[in-house]
Structure formats: C-alpha cells, structure tokens
Design a protein around this motif. Structure first.
Motif, PDB file in Angstrom:
ATOM      1  N   GLU A  89      36.804  59.877  26.654  1.00 44.43           N
ATOM      2  CA  GLU A  89      36.244  58.608  26.191  1.00 44.43           C
ATOM      3  C   GLU A  89      37.258  57.899  25.299  1.00 44.43           C
ATOM      4  N   ARG A  90      37.119  56.568  25.216  1.00 45.38           N
ATOM      5  CA  ARG A  90      37.995  55.788  24.352  1.00 45.38           C
ATOM      6  C   ARG A  90      37.140  54.878  23.473  1.00 45.38           C
ATOM      7  N   PHE A  91      37.280  55.040  22.173  1.00 40.88           N
ATOM      8  CA  PHE A  91      36.524  54.242  21.219  1.00 40.88           C
ATOM      9  C   PHE A  91      37.494  53.509  20.296  1.00 40.88           C
ATOM     10  N   LEU A  95      26.846  56.500  22.438  1.00 36.10           N
ATOM     11  CA  LEU A  95      28.001  55.642  22.687  1.00 36.10           C
ATOM     12  C   LEU A  95      28.567  55.859  24.084  1.00 36.10           C
ATOM     13  N   ALA A  96      28.300  57.011  24.662  1.00 36.22           N
ATOM     14  CA  ALA A  96      28.745  57.379  26.014  1.00 36.22           C
ATOM     15  C   ALA A  96      27.900  58.581  26.424  1.00 36.22           C
ATOM     16  N   ASP A  97      28.220  59.197  27.573  1.00 40.70           N
ATOM     17  CA  ASP A  97      27.518  60.413  27.963  1.00 40.70           C
ATOM     18  C   ASP A  97      27.814  61.517  26.959  1.00 40.70           C
ATOM     19  N   TYR A 152      31.201  63.828  22.240  1.00 35.15           N
ATOM     20  CA  TYR A 152      31.599  63.138  23.469  1.00 35.15           C
ATOM     21  C   TYR A 152      32.932  63.692  23.964  1.00 35.15           C
TER      22      TYR A 152
END
Length: 784
Positions: free
Chosen positions: A384-386, A178-180, A380
């Motif tokens: 990050e923003r989910f 979903l991200a790094d 993560y």
C-alpha cells in the motif's frame, strides 16, 4: 436550518471538537465539484445544506431497477444531470460514486436531476425531501476549475440523512479502513493486544469515540530472537529527532537505544500526544487510592510474556492521544486528549516488529475524558502507499483534512525533499543544493521563486460586497479601483487583529481577499450574515495556486513569459499594488493573474493560476529565470527577508490581542477619514493612549534571540521579541520587538534575556525599522 451538528456540552463545558448530531442523523459532506451517494429506506429524510452560500446542487434518486425517479423522494426532476456527470469524471469522490452507481446498475444516460440552491442561496440554506421507498440518492455540488480572473469557485454542500428507524446510539462506528486490512481488531478499555508486523507494513491506531489514549510499544523481532529485546526508546528518539515526539515529514522516526529506527509515523490526524511518560502503572493507581486498578503496564507485561520479554514495573511507551505538557514550573500536567472521533496515527514498520497496543483504562482523571472507550487496531500490506499527512481543521468542528500538496509541489520537489507542514499544506523549507543563504542572496541580487499557495483566498461577491469589505477592513475600500490591490488589517471589536492580507478589486461588486489563515475568511462570512448583507464569501484557496517571483530581475523575467491583452497593463506597466490578467506566451496561452506584491521587500510579483496549470506556469518561469540566476526560495530564507524588511507575521508580530499599531502596521488604519469599520472605536482609544510599540533592535553579539524571549531594562521586563535573525546584508543580528512606549525611543539601550531572563543577557538598542531599505525603494523597483 443550517448545519445540524452542535458542539458537545456537558455540565457547562462546551466541546466544539466533539460535535453532536441529532439521534439517528448521519452527515455526509460533498466537496465542491464532487458528489456523494447514500442509500435510503422509506421514511428517511434527506436534508441538503449550502455551507458557504451560492452553490447549486443536483440531486438524483435511483430505484431498485436502476432507473432515475425523483418521485422516490417526493420531488420532481427539472434539469439534465449534466453537473453530476461532470463531477463523476472530475474528482476522487466522483469516481467512487460512479463505481457505486455502476454496481447498482443505475442508468445516467438520460437521467434528470432535482435542482437545489443556486447563486442566490444564503449560507446555511437547506432543502429537505422524504424517501417514499428504497432508493439510492446521489448529490453533486457541480463546478469546474475556476479561472484565475473568475470567481465561480465550487464550494461544499452537506448531505444529512435523518433515519426513520434510528440506528445510531450516540456512539461512533469505526471509519472505513484505509485499504484492505490484514488485522482489524477492537481493543476494549483495559486490554492490551500484541501483534506482529513485517518490515514495510503499516499500523493504524484509531481512536473510535475520541478522547481515548493508546499506549504503543514496538520491538525489533531480531532483537527478541537474540534474547536482547530492543524497543522504542524515548531518550534515543528525542535525541535523534530533536523534538518531543516525531511527526510526519523528515523527522518522523522512532528509535531504539542501538540507534536503529523501528517505525516511522506517516499520518497523524491529531498531532498531540504524550511526551514519553510511562504507560499507566499499578503504583500510579495505588498512590491515587485505587489499589488493584487495571493498568496498561500489567496488561503489556501479560501480552509480551509469550515472547520471553521480562516484566517491568512501568513500561515506557508512545502514548498516542495522551495530552501531557510541561508547565512553567517544569511540572508535567495532563488534560483531556485533543483527539476527536476517528482520529488516528498511521505508522510504517522499518524492520520486522513485535508490537503491543492498549486502550487505556484510566477513569479517575481527564486522561481519557473521564470515560475510557475502545481503540481500533489495523495493519496494512507493505504494497500500500499512503501520502505523508498531518491532520488539518479550519475550526474544531470541521472534518479533518490531510496535509495537501500545492499545485506547484511537483515542480519544487525536483529541487528539494525538505518540506514542512504549513497551514495544511507541504511547503519547501530549504533547497540543499542552493542553501538558505544562497536562496536569500538570489532574491536580493537577482531573482527567486517561492510557493505561497497556502495563502487563503476568498471570493467576495454580490451587491453588498463593497459594504462588507468596508465594514471589516481597516482601509477605505471605496477608494479602491478595479485592478488595484491594498494591504490591510481585519480587526475584531476590541481592536485585536484577526488577520492581515490584501484585497483585490476585480469589479464593482467583486473582491478577492487573500489572507494568512481561514479565520479572516470565516469572519467575513460571519459578518455578512450578522449584518444582513447581500454578499457571498466563498473559499477559493484550492482553485488558486500562486508563486511569488521576487528580486530586481523579476520584472524582466515575467515580461519574457506573459502576454497581456490591450485592455490590461503589461508586466512592465504594472504599478505597485496593482494586478493584471495575462497568459503565457500569447492569446491562447495558460491564463494567470499577476499582482505586483510580495513578502520580501524586493521588487516582485505574485502569479496566480489554477492548480492544474501550476507546473506549466512554473516551467515557463524557470526556463526564463534560470538563465538569469533565479533560484527557488524556501520558508527559512523567506523569514530572513521579511524580518529585514519589517513585515509582520501572524503569531509573531500580531495576534488577536495585538492591534495594528502595536503590530507595526498602523499605516493600514487611516483614522483621519470618517469610514466606520469593526474595531474603529477601540482603535481610536488605543491610538490615543498607546501602551506598546513595535520597534527594531540591533544586537551587539552574534547570537540570535528566539521569538518570545523577554526584553528587559535592568531586572524589569519591558517587552518581548517577536522575530529575530542574523541579517546577511547588514552582517549583524537584528530583531523586531514589542516594547512599552516609554522605552521605544530610538537609541534606548535594552537587553534580551535568555535562560531565566536574568542569567544571560544580549545587549541591544532600539533602531528604526525596517532594518533594510526603510524607504521601500527596492519594492518600488528603484535600485541603485
């Protein structure tokens, strides 16, 4: 050719949720208005399928030098790539493709594209090409924002790639992170993995192949340092959330016995997990005749030993994807998980944690689909923003979609944080500053505005559009005039209801179906194909957001906001179940479609616009309505209003086992005419020999029964509660119930059974419904 994937099947068991592609075949969905880029090698075959029909495509191929050359796939470019260029600017998928093209040095300036499909293409039409050499192909499904009065909604294309050198073995690879990722670890069956997560960071537990369970436990790192380890506790969590397990939204946290929240769930694409049993234990396998079988509890003990956490004979755990439930005898039953390949849960650490995750080794029952597979564990950064999301699929074979925000979400979020998931969207449930009763009385006495955007919209067009609607709807659609709306049922052959909804007639061969679920839209499309009708049925739900403005002041409010051209009725002139095309303020204002319809029993309207214009529409309505006492309305208050008004709700008053007569909407089935529609023979038989009828009930006490409570005459069950509420305007408890016709007469004394149906009874009697305004004078605008 149609879609290439087929439901999984093994030993006569069909599994639509586990679709199977031919060996060496990849599937790349392209959203309407979006695009997708895929690299090809010589001999690879490209297949493009029009999923809903009527959608044009643009296909480009780029060589290693970045030049566009359709010859690389054995085709000839025949149109400018204008649709692709627009798609690259208009969507998230487009921006991702633009980045790929930029890094590959591809030149779009004068590129020309291969034209695919188009207005006349049918559902499942396909075209194919074969790569002559290495190439980067880009497919676009062009289409811009659909005006509310138009029907040119862009829809999906599917890009398949059949590799000349098959690289897949039938097993799925983990989807992209979903991200790094900070940690990206594969947990093999029969293993446990321990890891540390700082406060605010995210944890993703991913089922790679589907149908695999993963035990999860988290400890407060501070409690371990104190020597008093405190982990997620099932009893504390259930007590604090009021549910079997948390889900994304307001009630999303997992708690320990100190009532400290440890983690919260942010995203969940499966939505079905264990009800907090133990992780599998040595004793479980021993009692099943498998002594020495590897088990999650022993694995967890070994993983946690370096942290000084004492071993246990059985570890309580959050067992993601494990499918357990309580049956009618209160026994715990288990079956195969609901998880599909790539399903995951995403958690956020609320404090510094020590966590452990497993891939369950259970291979002696359906718990892991009889074949344990791997779990992917990723973490993560806290930066990050989910978005909060619950996975949504129209049908089991579909790609999962995140819970979406409607076009009006931003506007309603100014007034509440209480949102609930509804049919794949976040909708307001209540507005604390007003309160559910305040919202209710605003609608009854003045006006209220609510978000109804999740209603499913389908554009039905083509020479046989009227014939299709006549075939599927129980109403006489041929009598429907342009500008008119009709409420109807859609039934299956046996007479059971697939959905209820409204049909808008926009032209001689143009209709818009608005229903409660995608089932009805998919049914319309299926029937068009089955009966060979020249009609397109295309999903426009995400092109049309809509609010309802309801209440005795609704006409006055809308009249201040909207201008209509001379060829359209004004808001004041708009008749019941009619619609008009209007604009905010004047000729150049934001376009909308306004229908005089609603779901409250009050005078009211629905306003449809493109999602990009939703906030503008809301602000204009709020400016005019707030001064008149208009309030926002949530789902909780709406439910009271619709029950008082006797309005049917899917899953309560009807389902596919219930016919329109049993659902209380027999008026939608005028059998006196000779119009033939699907289900008519069955409905004629059912009407001639009715078994059950929807009735109104008044209850003597103040307790409100629940949907599904039994209705009894003495010890015998004679019906079931479909919906119930405490009516503010009547100051009494009311209900809708489906009962046998022998006990449906007005004045019949009945009892609603609770507990086991016998130990507690609520006295009730049959009364006419709707309970409030049975002549519908309010909806017609006739107030005292």
């Amino acid at each position: 050719m149609g879609l290439l994937e087929r439901p999984g099947e093994r030993s006569g068991v069909v599994q639509p949720g586990l679709p199977v592609l031919p060996p060496g075949t990849e599937r790349h969905p392209v959203p309407g208005g979006g695009s997708r880029a895929v690299r090809l090698a010589p001999g690879d075959e490209v297949i493009v399928v029009d999923r809903e029909g009527g959608q044009r495509g643009e296909l480009l191929a780029f060589g290693r030098d970045g030049a566009a050359d359709a010859g690389l796939i054995g085709a000839r470019a025949d149109i400018p790539a204008d649709g692709l260029r627009a798609a690259l600017l208009a969507s998230r998928s487009g921006r991702a493709v633009a980045d790929v093209l930029s890094r590959a040095g591809c030149d779009l300036a004068d590129a020309r594209a291969v034209a695919l499909h188009g207005p006349e293409s049918r559902v499942g039409d396909s075209v194919s090409f074969t790569a002559q050499s290495d190439a980067l192909v880009v497919l676009a499904a062009p289409g811009g924002p659909m005006a509310p009065e138009a029907q040119d909604t862009p829809t999906d294309l599917i890009l398949y790639v059949r590799r000349a050198n098959a690289r897949n073995t039938g097993l799925h690879l983990p989807p992209d992170p979903l991200a790094d990722a900070l940690i990206d670890h594969q947990i093999n069956p029969g293993e446990a993995f321990v890891y540390e997560v700082p406060a605010g960071a995210y944890i993703q537990i991913l089922d790679v192949q589907g149908r695999e369970c993963s035990d999860f436990q988290a400890f407060s790192a501070r409690s371990i340092d104190r020597g008093t380890a405190r982990e997620v506790d099932p009893t504390a969590t259930r007590s604090m959330t009021g549910s079997i397990y948390p889900m994304p939204g307001l009630h999303s946290k997992y708690w320990n016995t100190d009532l400290e929240p440890l983690v919260e769930i942010v995203q969940d694409t499966c939505g079905r997990h264990d009800t907090f049993g133990l992780a599998c234990t040595a004793r479980f396998y021993e009692d099943m005749g498998y002594p020495g079988h590897v088990n999650c509890t022993d694995n967890i003990n070994a993983a946690l030993d370096p942290y000084g956490i004492a071993a246990r004979g059985g570890w309580p755990a959050i067992n993601f994807f494990f499918n357990t439930q309580l049956d009618d005898t209160h026994a715990i039953a288990t079956d195969e998980p609901w998880s599909r390949p790539g399903d995951f849960v995403l958690l956020r650490a609320l404090t510094d944690l020590v966590c452990v995750s497993t891939a369950c080794p259970d291979d002696i029952d359906p718990a892991n689909g009889w074949q344990p597979t791997e779990i992917q564990l990723r973490t993560y950064r806290d930066t990050e923003r989910f978005a909060r999301s619950i996975g949504w699929r129209k049908i089991p074979e579909d790609d999962v979609q995140d819970t979406r925000e409607t076009g009006f979400h931003e506007a309603f979020a100014r007034h509440t944080r209480d949102f609930v998931e509804y049919q794949g969207y976040w909708l307001p449930n209540s507005f604390p500053n007003v309160g559910t009763l305040g919202e209710y009385w605003a609608c009854r006495d003045k006006a209220a505005i609510m978000d109804l955007s999740p209603l499913r919209k389908y554009e039905v067009t083509g020479p046989d559009a009227e014939q299709l609607m006549q075939l599927c709807a129980t109403r006489n659609v041929a009598k429907l005039a342009v500008g008119q709306v009709v409420y109807t049922a859609i039934c299956a052959e046996h007479g059971g209801m697939i959905d209820d909804g409204t049909i808008f007639r926009l032209g001689a061969h143009n209709f818009r179906w608005i229903g409660g679920s995608d089932d009805s839209g998919l049914w319309l499309r299926e029937m068009a194909e089955t009966h060979g009708l020249n009609a397109h049925v295309r999903n426009s739900t995400d092109q049309l957001s809509n609010v309802a403005v309801q209440g005795r002041l609704s006409r006055e409010i809308l009249s201040e906001v909207f201008w209509t051209p001379p060829t359209q009725p004004t808001v004041a002139e708009l008749g019941w179940f009619r619609f008009t095309i209007a604009r905010i303020g004047g000729y150049d204002g934001t376009p909308v479609v306004i229908s005089r319809t609603g779901y409250t029993g009050e005078l009211g309207y629905e306003v449809f616009c493109h999602p990009r214009d939703a906030v503008t529409v809301f602000d204009a309505l709020w400016e005019a309505g707030a001064a008149k006492g208009m309030q926002p309305l949530g789902l909780a208050a709406l439910d009271i209003l619709r029950i008082e008004s006797g309005l049917a709700f899917a899953g309560h008053e009807f389902d596919d086992q219930t016919d329109p007569f049993e659902a209380g909407i027999g008026f939608t089935v005028p059998l006196k005419n000779d119009v033939q529609f699907i289900g008519r023979p069955a409905l004629e038989t059912r009407k001639a020999s009715p078994q059950k009828r929807l009735v109104g009930l008044e209850l003597d006490g103040n307790e409100v029964p629940a949907h599904g409570d039994c209705v009894r005459l003495g010890r015998v069950q004679v019906g079931v509660i479909t919906s119930a509420t405490r009516s503010p305007i009547l100051d009494r408890t009311i209900a809708l119930a489906r009962v046998f016709v022998d006990h449906a007469a007005e004045g019949t004394a009945l009892e609603v059974g609770q507990l086991d149906g016998h130990q507690k009874r609520l006295k009730a009697r049959v009364v006419p419904f709707p309970h409030v305004d049975p002549t519908k004078s309010r909806a017609k605008g006739n107030y005292d």
